[in-house]
Design a protein around this motif. Structure first.
Motif, mmCIF file in Angstrom:
data_model
loop_
_atom_site.group_PDB
_atom_site.id
_atom_site.type_symbol
_atom_site.label_atom_id
_atom_site.label_comp_id
_atom_site.label_asym_id
_atom_site.label_seq_id
_atom_site.Cartn_x
_atom_site.Cartn_y
_atom_site.Cartn_z
ATOM 1 N N PRO A 1 0.809 -1.241 0.000
ATOM 2 C CA PRO A 1 0.000 0.000 0.000
ATOM 3 C C PRO A 1 0.832 1.276 0.000
ATOM 4 C CG PRO A 1 -0.031 -1.050 2.157
ATOM 5 C CD PRO A 1 0.598 -2.022 1.221
ATOM 6 N N ASP A 2 2.072 1.227 0.489
ATOM 7 C CA ASP A 2 2.900 2.430 0.517
ATOM 8 C C ASP A 2 3.359 2.856 -0.874
ATOM 9 O OD1 ASP A 2 2.662 2.522 3.219
ATOM 10 O OD2 ASP A 2 4.651 1.719 3.666
ATOM 11 N N MET A 3 3.327 1.899 -1.823
ATOM 12 C CA MET A 3 3.815 2.195 -3.177
ATOM 13 C C MET A 3 2.698 1.963 -4.215
ATOM 14 S SD MET A 3 7.022 3.042 -2.509
ATOM 15 C CE MET A 3 8.040 2.803 -3.939
ATOM 16 N N VAL A 4 2.664 0.757 -4.799
ATOM 17 C CA VAL A 4 1.713 0.457 -5.874
ATOM 18 C C VAL A 4 0.317 0.154 -5.331
ATOM 19 C CG1 VAL A 4 1.211 -1.079 -7.805
ATOM 20 C CG2 VAL A 4 3.573 -0.370 -7.359
ATOM 21 N N GLY A 5 0.249 -0.590 -4.234
ATOM 22 C CA GLY A 5 -1.055 -0.898 -3.643
ATOM 23 C C GLY A 5 -1.702 -2.177 -4.135
ATOM 24 N N LEU A 6 -0.952 -3.064 -4.805
ATOM 25 C CA LEU A 6 -1.520 -4.318 -5.291
ATOM 26 C C LEU A 6 -1.626 -5.359 -4.182
ATOM 27 C CD1 LEU A 6 0.236 -4.716 -8.777
ATOM 28 C CD2 LEU A 6 -2.090 -3.932 -8.292
ATOM 29 N N LEU A 7 -0.797 -5.238 -3.162
ATOM 30 C CA LEU A 7 -0.834 -6.147 -2.019
ATOM 31 C C LEU A 7 -1.167 -5.369 -0.758
ATOM 32 C CD1 LEU A 7 2.415 -8.291 -2.602
ATOM 33 C CD2 LEU A 7 0.063 -8.946 -3.140
ATOM 34 N N SER A 8 -1.841 -6.026 0.176
ATOM 35 C CA SER A 8 -2.064 -5.392 1.473
ATOM 36 C C SER A 8 -0.739 -5.382 2.234
ATOM 37 C CB SER A 8 -3.116 -6.169 2.269
ATOM 38 O OG SER A 8 -2.625 -7.447 2.627
ATOM 39 N N GLU A 9 -0.649 -4.520 3.219
ATOM 40 C CA GLU A 9 0.614 -4.443 3.979
ATOM 41 C C GLU A 9 0.922 -5.747 4.693
ATOM 42 O OE1 GLU A 9 2.936 -1.927 7.361
ATOM 43 O OE2 GLU A 9 1.613 -0.951 5.942
ATOM 44 N N SER A 10 -0.094 -6.416 5.241
ATOM 45 C CA SER A 10 0.142 -7.665 5.970
ATOM 46 C C SER A 10 0.684 -8.747 5.048
ATOM 47 C CB SER A 10 -1.141 -8.139 6.645
ATOM 48 O OG SER A 10 -2.161 -8.358 5.680
ATOM 49 N N VAL A 11 0.123 -8.844 3.847
ATOM 50 C CA VAL A 11 0.610 -9.846 2.882
ATOM 51 C C VAL A 11 2.032 -9.521 2.442
ATOM 52 C CG1 VAL A 11 0.281 -10.802 0.573
ATOM 53 C CG2 VAL A 11 -1.704 -10.422 2.047
ATOM 54 N N SER A 12 2.292 -8.259 2.182
ATOM 55 C CA SER A 12 3.631 -7.824 1.789
ATOM 56 C C SER A 12 4.651 -8.169 2.868
ATOM 57 C CB SER A 12 3.620 -6.312 1.538
ATOM 58 O OG SER A 12 4.920 -5.826 1.311
ATOM 59 N N ARG A 13 4.285 -7.932 4.106
ATOM 60 C CA ARG A 13 5.172 -8.206 5.238
ATOM 61 C C ARG A 13 5.401 -9.710 5.406
ATOM 62 N NH1 ARG A 13 2.443 -5.454 8.639
ATOM 63 N NH2 ARG A 13 1.405 -7.137 9.743
ATOM 64 N N ILE A 14 4.341 -10.498 5.271
ATOM 65 C CA ILE A 14 4.454 -11.957 5.404
ATOM 66 C C ILE A 14 5.387 -12.516 4.338
ATOM 67 C CG2 ILE A 14 3.185 -14.128 5.115
ATOM 68 C CD1 ILE A 14 0.777 -12.701 6.447
ATOM 69 N N ILE A 15 5.251 -12.029 3.098
ATOM 70 C CA ILE A 15 6.119 -12.488 2.010
ATOM 71 C C ILE A 15 7.589 -12.167 2.314
ATOM 72 C CG2 ILE A 15 6.766 -12.124 -0.412
ATOM 73 C CD1 ILE A 15 3.791 -11.700 -1.010
ATOM 74 N N GLY A 16 7.841 -10.943 2.755
ATOM 75 C CA GLY A 16 9.215 -10.519 3.038
ATOM 76 C C GLY A 16 9.878 -11.368 4.107
ATOM 77 N N PHE A 17 9.178 -11.575 5.224
ATOM 78 C CA PHE A 17 9.744 -12.365 6.325
ATOM 79 C C PHE A 17 9.878 -13.839 5.943
ATOM 80 C CE2 PHE A 17 8.606 -8.880 9.325
ATOM 81 C CZ PHE A 17 9.795 -8.833 10.030
ATOM 82 N N THR A 18 8.861 -14.394 5.285
ATOM 83 C CA THR A 18 8.874 -15.823 4.953
ATOM 84 C C THR A 18 9.970 -16.164 3.959
ATOM 85 O OG1 THR A 18 6.483 -15.955 5.366
ATOM 86 C CG2 THR A 18 7.495 -17.753 4.119
ATOM 87 N N VAL A 19 10.114 -15.369 2.903
ATOM 88 C CA VAL A 19 11.159 -15.613 1.906
ATOM 89 C C VAL A 19 12.544 -15.559 2.553
ATOM 90 C CG1 VAL A 19 12.316 -14.636 -0.114
ATOM 91 C CG2 VAL A 19 9.832 -14.844 -0.088
ATOM 92 N N THR A 20 12.739 -14.584 3.428
ATOM 93 C CA THR A 20 14.022 -14.456 4.125
ATOM 94 C C THR A 20 14.281 -15.666 5.018
ATOM 95 O OG1 THR A 20 13.838 -12.038 4.131
ATOM 96 C CG2 THR A 20 15.368 -13.027 5.701
ATOM 97 N N ALA A 21 13.260 -16.107 5.754
ATOM 98 C CA ALA A 21 13.412 -17.246 6.661
ATOM 99 C C ALA A 21 13.707 -18.533 5.904
ATOM 100 C CB ALA A 21 12.142 -17.405 7.507
#
Length: 434
Positions: A183-203
């Protein structure tokens, strides 16, 4: 996945490394992804959760304060737990168990961090995960004595930092794309989904790249297997500190030197954005140059890895210290984005090398069977780095000085570190003379 790593180990890039060395290097590639996330997106995600007018949310100043307190808690916890955990892991066949436990819990914490619904839960999970991550590095650094020989330590340690810089970029790119689509940029993903993807991929990246080390590592150096209480372990740590202070001048002088120059290194890294902001430079340009620094640091680490085959470790560290000294003085000329880019290039040339060579130099002068305990002590100086330098920058700024003068003042840390390292290198190595 294991076959992929085996084929990668046989490529021209890594052909100089045996399977244990290669597996050890890969962990630097894995854990660096979490470091990259912690330095960039995690503070943003935290503030997005914390700041607002909804019930339970706080102001921007409060969010910054609480986040700083969290980082301080991590630093203190690692300083207290590092020597104890390291000493316990020095027992026969313990190091792998401690290491894989820290990694497994850290990976789980990283995934759970993405699902945190409030800023308090987010911050608590982050603190616990960061402590586990830092503790895993204590065990990891102490493994260097087990996976390679004294003659190859510089090269292997440098490879770890070098490929860590490049490897960390891969999952970070995915996390960054998810953030941009949020949502801070393009808005295609919700912030929670964006955050989950970032943490999960890193883990997932952190875990997968750690598997070869868990499979291939074998603890060669260890202390007596006798059962020991926590009290006796603590007593042994204090005895070790006493021995370093009163007898082993080589280790003592090195730790003083390391504390001084690594404090300068940490301060420059932690304040890089503040430097550009104070100069009024465009944020996008700063980020581009800082990402480019990762590539420069990768190349620099590989260059010093090659140099370490023909030259002693201490002179190479002294070159890195001298390079940072010049970078600090160059800060007096900073005005434009181009100047900032040159500064970033200078930092990148020596950033990975000074850390990797310090790690291998220390490994050579400590008792290999007590490497966990000694690296726990080492991490007190390493993880707590930058607080003196940051205090100097704050003092100069509050006194009305410019950021240029503040950064240039850090040269004193490198000058003193240079002197103490020379003094350390002239001392007898008690490990070799036992």
């Amino acid at each position: 996945m294991n076959k992929v790593f085996e084929r990668l180990n046989r490529t021209r890039v890594f052909k100089d490394l045996n399977p244990q060395e290669f597996s050890w290097v890969l962990y630097d590639v894995g854990n660096s992804a979490y470091t990259m996330l912690a330095c960039s997106l995690i503070p943003i995600w935290f503030k997005n959760l914390a700041i607002g007018t909804q019930p339970g949310q706080i102001t921007g100043d409060q969010a910054t304060a609480y986040y700083s307190i969290a980082i301080s808690i991590v630093t203190i916890a690692v300083a207290l737990l590092g020597p104890l955990c390291g000493a316990l892991a020095d027992r026969k066949d313990r190091k792998k168990i401690f290491f894989q436990t820290a990694v497994a819990l850290g990976v789980i914490g990283c995934i759970l961090n993405g699902f945190a619904s409030t800023w308090i839960i987010f911050l608590v999970i982050y603190v616990l995960t960061k402590i586990l991550y830092a503790t895993s590095l204590t065990f990891y650094d102490s493994m260097l004595n087990d996976v390679t020989s004294d003659e190859r330590m510089d090269q292997v340690s440098s490879y770890g930092y070098a490929w860590g810089y490049i490897g960390s970029c891969l999952p970070f790119i995915v996390a960054m794309i998810a953030y941009v689509l949020g949502p801070d940029m393009v808005g295609l993903l919700s912030e929670s989904v964006s955050r989950i993807i970032g943490f999960t991929v890193t883990a997932v990246w952190w875990f997968l790249v750690t598997v070869p080390l868990i499979r291939n590592y074998h603890q060669k150096n260890y202390v007596s297997a006798e059962k020991t209480s926590a009290f006796k372990v603590l007593k042994g740590i204090f005895q070790t500190l006493k021995n370093i202070a009163l007898q082993d001048r080589k280790v003592l002088l090195f730790l003083i030197a390391f504390f001084l120059y690594i404090d300068g290194v940490g301060t420059i890294i932690d304040n890089c954005i503040n430097i550009g902001t104070d100069l009024g430079l465009p944020t996008v340009g700063q980020v581009v140059f800082l990402l480019a620094t990762q590539v420069v640091a990768w190349i620099g680490s590989l260059v010093f890895a090659r140099l370490s085959k023909k030259h002693a470790t201490a002179p190479l560290i002294l070159i890195c210290i001298a390079g940072y000294f010049c970078v600090c003085l160059y800060a007096l000329t900073l005005k434009t984005l181009l100047h900032f880019g040159i500064l970033a290039f200078g930092v990148g040339c020596f950033q990975g090398s000074i850390q990797s060579l310090s790690r291998s130099y220390y490994s050579k002068i400590i008792p290999p069977e007590k490497s966990g305990e000694y690296f726990g002590i080492y991490d007190i100086f390493s993880k707590g780095a930058s607080f003196l330098g940051s205090a100097v920058i704050a003092w100069v700024k509050l006194a009305g000085g410019t950021i240029n003068i503040a950064v240039a003042s850090l040269a004193i840390f490198f000058a003193l570190g240079f002197i103490f390292l020379i003094l350390s290198d002239r001392q007898k190595n008690l490990v070799k003379n036992r």
